[in-house]
Scaffold this motif. Structure first.
Motif, PDB file in Angstrom:
ATOM      1  N   PHE A   1       0.773  -1.277  -0.134  1.00  0.00           N
ATOM      2  CA  PHE A   1      -0.244  -0.064  -0.002  1.00  0.00           C
ATOM      3  C   PHE A   1       0.740   1.361   0.114  1.00  0.00           C
ATOM      4  O   PHE A   1       1.840   1.096   0.416  1.00  0.00           O
ATOM      5  CB  PHE A   1      -0.934  -0.028   1.231  1.00  0.00           C
ATOM      6  N   VAL A   2       0.286   2.308  -0.400  1.00  0.00           N
ATOM      7  CA  VAL A   2       1.196   3.671  -0.792  1.00  0.00           C
ATOM      8  C   VAL A   2       0.264   4.960  -0.440  1.00  0.00           C
ATOM      9  O   VAL A   2      -0.983   4.641   0.108  1.00  0.00           O
ATOM     10  CB  VAL A   2       1.621   3.689  -2.186  1.00  0.00           C
ATOM     11  N   GLU A   3       0.706   5.964   0.033  1.00  0.00           N
ATOM     12  CA  GLU A   3       0.197   7.079   0.364  1.00  0.00           C
ATOM     13  C   GLU A   3      -0.844   7.553  -0.945  1.00  0.00           C
ATOM     14  O   GLU A   3      -0.130   7.548  -2.191  1.00  0.00           O
ATOM     15  CB  GLU A   3       0.964   7.994   0.940  1.00  0.00           C
ATOM     16  N   ALA A   4      -1.849   8.053  -0.550  1.00  0.00           N
ATOM     17  CA  ALA A   4      -2.745   8.592  -1.526  1.00  0.00           C
ATOM     18  C   ALA A   4      -3.982   9.154  -0.942  1.00  0.00           C
ATOM     19  O   ALA A   4      -4.065   9.144   0.201  1.00  0.00           O
ATOM     20  CB  ALA A   4      -3.353   7.329  -2.489  1.00  0.00           C
ATOM     21  N   PRO A   5      -4.433  10.293  -1.751  1.00  0.00           N
ATOM     22  CA  PRO A   5      -5.575  11.050  -0.867  1.00  0.00           C
ATOM     23  C   PRO A   5      -6.882  10.358  -0.392  1.00  0.00           C
ATOM     24  O   PRO A   5      -7.104   9.329  -1.021  1.00  0.00           O
ATOM     25  CB  PRO A   5      -5.996  12.180  -2.191  1.00  0.00           C
ATOM     26  N   MET A   6      -7.274  10.777   0.734  1.00  0.00           N
ATOM     27  CA  MET A   6      -8.478  10.241   1.201  1.00  0.00           C
ATOM     28  C   MET A   6      -9.231  11.446   1.930  1.00  0.00           C
ATOM     29  O   MET A   6      -8.663  12.446   2.215  1.00  0.00           O
ATOM     30  CB  MET A   6      -8.200   9.030   2.171  1.00  0.00           C
TER      31      MET A   6
END
Length: 560
Positions: free
Chosen positions: A396-401
């Motif tokens: 998993f990677v960083e992404a907008p939420m």
């Protein structure tokens, strides 16, 4: 003519006795024939007559008539103080099955048959005791009534032994209390106990000696264990925080490892010595599910790890022991999976997204984790429970939420699109929605009123397989789409009907600055209702309404 009296000779008495025995034997035989397969006549348990009933009927009667008494709290008095004890919390339960079996087994002897003829017999009720729960409950009571004794022990600060000295207490003796409570349950309403001093098992001097001697020896060097011929060595810095010296029943301090803590500390090193079980699943070949067999695994039980290593630390070098492997059973065996009726497609849904953003990586990662998962009949699927916290170690990677109304970057951001896709597969599969939470703002790539957000640990996305058959989760994806398909045994044809959007609210515009400012396009808020319509053989059998309230999404302009 008057008959002469019968002489009272030994022969006469013998004849009378023989006749009496004969009568009793005939009576015994008659009772045995009549009560075959039944509880002997006039058998009572706490005054409840179960004589002449079948085993099943006797159990049902006892469970019914003793239900209130079995739940009745016991009044508990220790010295001048009073409290109560909930038998269920304390792990006490009436065992009707064992009680009836004893009544039937013991009721077949000639003596008990005679008892039945002469007025009946009484059977003492048998109880089940969860010793761990009972001791926990008694410890809590002792805390209310007095001051529990504190056992001395040796712990480690880093690799330095620290003596925790014992302390006297006051209260009731837990062993005596346990025996009296078990004897009183169902038969008495009050248990009384004397209060006195409670002494720890080990003296302060014994604790000091253990800290100065065996505990220092314990951290003087590494320990090694082998699993199936593979060796793993731990330094004192690794194992000391999971080691204590605690008193045994004789008051001698002995080394004890926390097996779970050790297993967690070893992490991947221990996992490499084990083999995970493989659940049975299905793959789709030529448009049909094909069974893939399960496989048993091998694991190191934390208790076995602690048991093997605890004696090592006080021995001279080399300090090495073998730790056995246990069988790790799969959650779903081949035999179980074969009986689940997974034979046809019951629903499928696809959502689309732009290519190549970091969130797409997360969508694909969670899809791979859940592909092939089988949800058993009656089982509740929890996305967070199965996948756990999203982390970089699994891809998993960083992404907008969306967090508190704003877009922020977080590891695993974007997996809500997978949750939305699966929610629609649940919706059209006619399965039970247990927990879903729509996004606070409407996202145009999702069907309005039929979508779900997810984060860890909450909000979760959960649904229940309320069908009598299994459900196979089949996932697939492209660079611009994600698809979730369910396979099982189809029960319903599902239609979706939506209201028009109503209670529309305009959005506001804001200008913000700073490194954490994230532009937002703005969107109207509104409410919408969606109906799930269940059909069988073309007839509507059920309707379910989903109501969603979307907030207005502000338009955010970021200023340098």
């Amino acid at each position: 003519m008057r008959m002469p009296p019968v002489p009272r000779t030994a022969k006469g008495w013998s004849a009378v006795g023989g006749a009496l025995v004969g009568v009793l034997l005939v009576s015994y035989a008659a009772v045995a024939v009549v009560t075959g397969g039944q509880v002997p006549w006039n058998t009572k348990v706490l005054g409840i007559d179960i004589g002449g009933l079948s085993e099943e009927a006797a159990r049902a009667k006892l469970d019914r008539d003793l239900a209130a008494r079995a739940r009745q709290p016991l009044a508990f008095r220790a010295g001048a103080k009073s409290t109560s004890l909930d038998p269920r919390t304390a792990g006490l339960a009436f065992d009707s099955a064992a009680t009836v079996k004893i009544a039937m087994r013991n009721g077949r002897s000639p003596l008990t048959m005679i008892d039945a003829l002469l007025g009946g017999r009484t059977v003492r009720p048998l109880i089940r005791v969860d010793q761990s729960r009972l001791q926990t409950a008694l410890n809590r009571l002792n805390t209310k009534i007095g001051t529990p004794a504190r056992e001395g022990r040796v712990v480690f600060q880093g690799t330095t032994p620290q003596a925790v000295l014992p302390r006297d207490g006051s209260g009731f003796d837990p062993k005596t209390a346990a025996e009296r409570i078990k004897a009183a349950y169902l038969t008495e309403s009050t248990v009384s106990l004397p209060v006195g001093p409670l002494r720890p098992k080990a003296s302060a001097e014994a604790v000091r000696q253990a800290a100065a001697g065996p505990a220092r020896t314990a951290v003087s060097g590494p320990v090694t264990f082998s699993v199936d011929g593979k060796r793993l060595t731990m330094t004192p810095a690794t194992f000391a925080r999971h080691l204590q010296f605690i008193p045994d029943t004789a008051g001698t301090l002995q080394p004890r490892f926390d097996g779970k803590g050790l297993a967690t500390a070893l992490g991947a090193r221990l996992e490499r010595l084990q083999q995970k079980p493989k659940d049975a699943t299905y793959v789709i070949k030529k448009g049909a599910p094909r069974l893939v067999p399960s496989r048993e695994g091998k694991k190191v039980e934390p208790k076995a790890l602690a048991t093997a290593l605890s004696p090592l630390v006080t021995r001279p070098r080399p300090r090495e022991a073998a730790v056995p492997l246990s069988i790790a059973k799969p959650r779903l065996s081949t035999e179980q999976a074969a009986r689940l009726g997974i034979k046809e497609k019951i629903s499928t849904f696809t959502t689309r997204h732009p290519c190549c953003a970091p969130r797409v990586t997360n969508i694909h990662t969670i899809a791979k984790i859940l592909d092939g998962y089988v949800v058993k009949p009656g089982e509740t699927f929890s996305l967070n429970g199965i996948v756990g916290k999203r982390d970089k170690a699994r891809g998993f990677v960083e992404a907008p939420m969306i967090l508190e109304g704003r877009f922020v970057d977080d590891v695993g951001g974007g997996v809500s699109q997978f949750a939305t896709t699966m929610f629609n597969a649940v919706f059209f599969g006619g399965l039970q929605d247990v927990q879903h939470m729509p996004h606070s703002y409407y996202i145009s790539r999702y069907p309005a009123g039929r979508e779900s957000t997810v984060s860890y640990p909450q909000p979760d996305f959960r649904w229940r397989n309320d069908s009598p058959n299994g459900v196979l989760v089949d996932t697939s994806f492209t660079g611009t789409s994600i698809t979730v398909t369910f396979w099982g045994t189809k029960r319903y044809d599902i239609e979706s009907k939506s209201s028009n959007r109503y209670a529309v609210r305009a959005f506001e515009s804001k200008t913000e600055s700073g490194p954490k400012c994230t532009p937002m396009p703005g969107a109207e808020g509104f409410r919408i209702d969606v109906w799930r319509i269940f059909k069988q053989d073309g007839k509507v059998v059920r309707r379910q309404k989903f109501h969603t309230n979307y907030l207005p999404e502000p338009r955010i302009t970021c200023r340098d």
